[in-house]
Design a protein around this motif. Sequence first.
Motif, PDB file in Angstrom:
ATOM      1  N   SER A 142       1.879 -14.372  10.540  1.00 42.37           N
ATOM      2  CA  SER A 142       3.180 -13.763  10.820  1.00 42.37           C
ATOM      3  C   SER A 142       3.048 -12.289  11.162  1.00 42.37           C
ATOM      4  CB  SER A 142       4.105 -13.903   9.605  1.00 42.37           C
ATOM      5  OG  SER A 142       3.688 -13.020   8.578  1.00 42.37           O
ATOM      6  N   ILE A 143       1.870 -11.733  10.921  1.00 40.70           N
ATOM      7  CA  ILE A 143       1.710 -10.293  11.129  1.00 40.70           C
ATOM      8  C   ILE A 143       1.711  -9.979  12.619  1.00 40.70           C
ATOM      9  CG2 ILE A 143       0.086  -8.384  10.940  1.00 40.70           C
ATOM     10  CD1 ILE A 143      -0.529  -9.327   8.179  1.00 40.70           C
ATOM     11  N   ALA A 144       2.666  -9.172  13.012  1.00 43.30           N
ATOM     12  CA  ALA A 144       2.822  -8.844  14.428  1.00 43.30           C
ATOM     13  C   ALA A 144       2.692  -7.352  14.662  1.00 43.30           C
ATOM     14  CB  ALA A 144       4.188  -9.313  14.916  1.00 43.30           C
ATOM     15  N   ARG A 145       3.043  -6.568  13.619  1.00 44.15           N
ATOM     16  CA  ARG A 145       3.014  -5.118  13.772  1.00 44.15           C
ATOM     17  C   ARG A 145       1.578  -4.664  14.067  1.00 44.15           C
ATOM     18  NH1 ARG A 145       3.764  -0.600   9.558  1.00 44.15           N
ATOM     19  NH2 ARG A 145       2.812  -2.226   8.310  1.00 44.15           N
ATOM     20  N   GLY A 146       1.427  -3.840  15.043  1.00 43.01           N
ATOM     21  CA  GLY A 146       0.102  -3.356  15.372  1.00 43.01           C
ATOM     22  C   GLY A 146      -0.595  -4.212  16.420  1.00 43.01           C
TER      23      GLY A 146
ATOM     24  N   VAL B  51      -6.284  -7.606  13.214  1.00 48.52           N
ATOM     25  CA  VAL B  51      -5.332  -6.628  12.699  1.00 48.52           C
ATOM     26  C   VAL B  51      -5.178  -6.869  11.198  1.00 48.52           C
ATOM     27  CG1 VAL B  51      -3.337  -8.070  13.309  1.00 48.52           C
ATOM     28  CG2 VAL B  51      -3.036  -5.621  12.987  1.00 48.52           C
ATOM     29  N   TYR B  52      -5.123  -5.768  10.441  1.00 51.16           N
ATOM     30  CA  TYR B  52      -5.053  -5.849   8.977  1.00 51.16           C
ATOM     31  C   TYR B  52      -3.782  -5.158   8.470  1.00 51.16           C
ATOM     32  CZ  TYR B  52     -10.211  -5.627   9.822  1.00 51.16           C
ATOM     33  OH  TYR B  52     -11.490  -5.782  10.290  1.00 51.16           O
TER      34      TYR B  52
ATOM     35  N   LEU C  97      -4.812  -8.426   1.215  1.00 54.37           N
ATOM     36  CA  LEU C  97      -5.141  -7.946   2.562  1.00 54.37           C
ATOM     37  C   LEU C  97      -4.826  -9.075   3.524  1.00 54.37           C
ATOM     38  CD1 LEU C  97      -6.513  -5.768   4.373  1.00 54.37           C
ATOM     39  CD2 LEU C  97      -8.712  -6.717   3.710  1.00 54.37           C
ATOM     40  N   ARG C  98      -3.846  -8.870   4.391  1.00 59.80           N
ATOM     41  CA  ARG C  98      -3.406  -9.925   5.307  1.00 59.80           C
ATOM     42  C   ARG C  98      -3.974  -9.662   6.704  1.00 59.80           C
ATOM     43  NH1 ARG C  98       2.913 -10.388   3.531  1.00 59.80           N
ATOM     44  NH2 ARG C  98       3.115  -8.466   4.731  1.00 59.80           N
TER      45      ARG C  98
ATOM     46  N   CYS D 238      -2.285  -0.213   3.456  1.00 56.17           N
ATOM     47  CA  CYS D 238      -3.574  -0.098   4.140  1.00 56.17           C
ATOM     48  C   CYS D 238      -3.524  -0.966   5.382  1.00 56.17           C
ATOM     49  CB  CYS D 238      -4.686  -0.549   3.190  1.00 56.17           C
ATOM     50  SG  CYS D 238      -6.288  -0.660   3.969  1.00 56.17           S
ATOM     51  N   SER D 239      -3.599  -0.353   6.544  1.00 55.41           N
ATOM     52  CA  SER D 239      -3.458  -1.092   7.803  1.00 55.41           C
ATOM     53  C   SER D 239      -4.532  -0.661   8.778  1.00 55.41           C
ATOM     54  CB  SER D 239      -2.089  -0.821   8.431  1.00 55.41           C
ATOM     55  OG  SER D 239      -1.070  -0.978   7.476  1.00 55.41           O
ATOM     56  N   GLY D 240      -4.753  -1.527   9.756  1.00 56.49           N
ATOM     57  CA  GLY D 240      -5.718  -1.152  10.779  1.00 56.49           C
ATOM     58  C   GLY D 240      -6.020  -2.309  11.686  1.00 56.49           C
ATOM     59  N   GLY D 241      -7.095  -2.185  12.435  1.00 56.65           N
ATOM     60  CA  GLY D 241      -7.449  -3.251  13.344  1.00 56.65           C
ATOM     61  C   GLY D 241      -8.557  -2.841  14.303  1.00 56.65           C
ATOM     62  N   ARG D 242      -8.740  -3.696  15.296  1.00 61.15           N
ATOM     63  CA  ARG D 242      -9.806  -3.510  16.283  1.00 61.15           C
ATOM     64  C   ARG D 242      -9.220  -2.956  17.582  1.00 61.15           C
ATOM     65  NH1 ARG D 242     -15.249  -4.466  18.703  1.00 61.15           N
ATOM     66  NH2 ARG D 242     -15.746  -5.594  16.776  1.00 61.15           N
TER      67      ARG D 242
END
Lengths: 441, 441
Positions: free
Chosen positions: A276-280, A288-289, A166-167, A303-307
Amino acid sequence: MARKASLSGFPEWLPAERVVEQHVLDTLRRTFELHGFANIETRAVETRGQLLRKGEIDKEVYGLSRLAAENEDKHDPNALALHFDLTVPFARYVVENAGHLAFPFRRYQMQKVWRGERPQDGRFREFTQADIDVVGEGTLAFSYDVELALTIADALSALPIGDFRLRVNNRKLAEGFYRGLGLEDPDAVLRAIDKLEKIGNEAVATILIDEVGATREQADAALALAAIRTLDTSFVEQVRALGVEHELLDTGLDELFQVIDAASKRAPGKVMADLSIARGLDYYTGTVYETVLVGHESLGSICSGGRYESLASKGKKNYPGVGLSIGVTRLVSRILAEELVSAARTVPSVVYVTLADDDSWHQAQDVAASLRGRGIACEVASSAEKFGKQIKFADRRGIPFVWFTQEDGTHEVKDIRTGEQITADPSSWTPPAEDLYNTVN
Amino acid sequence: MARKASLSGFPEWLPAERVVEQHVLDTLRRTFELHGFANIETRAVETRGQLLRKGEIDKEVYGLSRLAAENEDKHDPNALALHFDLTVPFARYVVENAGHLAFPFRRYQMQKVWRGERPQDGRFREFTQADIDVVGEGTLAFSYDVELALTIADALSALPIGDFRLRVNNRKLAEGFYRGLGLEDPDAVLRAIDKLEKIGNEAVATILIDEVGATREQADAALALAAIRTLDTSFVEQVRALGVEHELLDTGLDELFQVIDAASKRAPGKVMADLSIARGLDYYTGTVYETVLVGHESLGSICSGGRYESLASKGKKNYPGVGLSIGVTRLVSRILAEELVSAARTVPSVVYVTLADDDSWHQAQDVAASLRGRGIACEVASSAEKFGKQIKFADRRGIPFVWFTQEDGTHEVKDIRTGEQITADPSSWTPPAEDLYNTVN
């Protein structure tokens, strides 16, 4: 998976494959409920106005029209369409039912969604998502960002999918860093950073310099930030070492620290700060996850998501939220393709009750009722064929036990895997615990 | 149900209502699996050609079109539409996957279906059906017709819906009787008999005489047949007493006898021979089932089905089947409206772990992890508000227990219903069994 879906992008599973999918869904449900999430379902349709509300939408939406109706106006915002995710419907549900919900409201939702995209490996037109979100009224404590990471790590650990990572990143951290550097269009920087994996450092630097107006030093600093990945909280030191200062950066660092600090203790090795995670990051406002399956990175995020500072709003009411969405169909199709697990049998029955002659059907039903009354799934032969044929019927389905009632009224049960046959009483005989349910392994 | 769906005909439940629906679905799943039925799901869409195959269709079908596409041809048989039941998709699934299935194949399927009908009480545009069917290759033993009645009686008995009556008739019995009488258009007779409840005996007799060409005696005999309803096998005698002879009548009587004979022993009072049932007899070929909730007859049938000599076919292969479909949403909406049962609480959590101060969040997570590890659903407070406020948070959700960790590291748990507070150990304390899950009662 030798079989091909008869309609491209609309997968259907065989009974034994469905057992695997059910296992995944049951496991997620169990984990989410252990963490206090309540279940809801929303209708499959929304008005087109609702779905397309955010203007330009990159999802391919399926519109609905009654075949019996006259030609309908495609652009009527009140016309119906199938939802393409579970977030938009959930946001509407929250606003509509706010008076009946207790906030912060934590819910999970596992339903199908539809997208008219071109199908490809791991991408479907109909697929199941499993979402968890916590939504607050007015405010929502940051500790939920931490809790959601832990809940998802728990849920994914319980699935037969091997190792995952989980990044986690944070919009405030990235934006604060870019602003601290003097780059005033953080979204443009993020869009460039998002291309890193595809086109590499040098090409991204070129975009940052030529299109975003960065200096070579600013571009290098942005790339240095994106290179930071740690399984513990040492990312803070690494970011600090880059010498950039900004209030938003401090907030972002503190938030990401809280997530990684808790996760490195409670789910060691599973959750990683990945800058490095930029998407989202362009629509989420804080955490952001993203999640990759180790060894199956090509599958993309499972599995993605965020606030969201504003998941939904109505009048003066604002509903912030934080959530994650698991791509269940993507996971299940990979589990099946790689045969990571499989079902013990193709049917739920653990016992097949044979017939000595056609008149013994009622007696066999008595046996079955007795077994079922004690939670043992079984079926009764439909006609008194030769025993060999009846045993073969059970064997083809993977049913482990066959039941025989003798003329004198005594009973025997045979394990057709070992051939062992013993005397048994329908009111007390019990199969081994590992055979009771059609499990996966 | 004070709330109204925001989109007419598309019901959505609040979390506590969803618990009731989940209870219904879980109970059906459990019962169907005890009877050896395997689960499948089919895609939500079929080609329009497939859905409209039987020509004139009385169901309102929702067509699908990609909003991004140019105007599509409504009459393209390859265009997609949402399924309006689970039988058509199941028939297609059987033909497509025949080589991978073991026949007779028994499956259950619980999914949403869509119909563009005008919504009214008990009728929805999106609703869940729960179907069980057994399908054979070439042939299918009649004993499955008996078994399905017993399975459904078992399933409905396990639901919180009060008393019900599964009413069974037989196409062969009715057709044989009419032919034995000399009436050569049994479908026309059935259509008239179907109006009995609405327009009464005399009006039906008029139709039979004026439109179907019956004599007064023939009409009276048809009405006498339709008047027969028995909870045991005495219907055979009553039919015989009408003095009509036909080979098909003999077969039908024998088949219905088998169903009622077994059911009167195994589910006494639940299953009834009802020779007035005409609906469905025009497309089913033998047994036909309908079910009413006693005291809620106005709701219509909550579970219907029957025997198809050909559920599906391909080339020379024919697949006979027998099945029933439960209207889950119709049932659930009635259970909720009449408050027949309700959920114990609005969330799965049985324990709310409070915070003495914000630094104790990690300690509280330890308590929660320990409880969850033993299957006890719980949630942790998000901030250290006053205890009164934290208790109120739990109380609003119906969470029965709140957990306190003292400064000296000891723990106490309080039942907020009784006020009783005891010392507890997170590694061994267990709530009463009746509180463990969010049950309905």
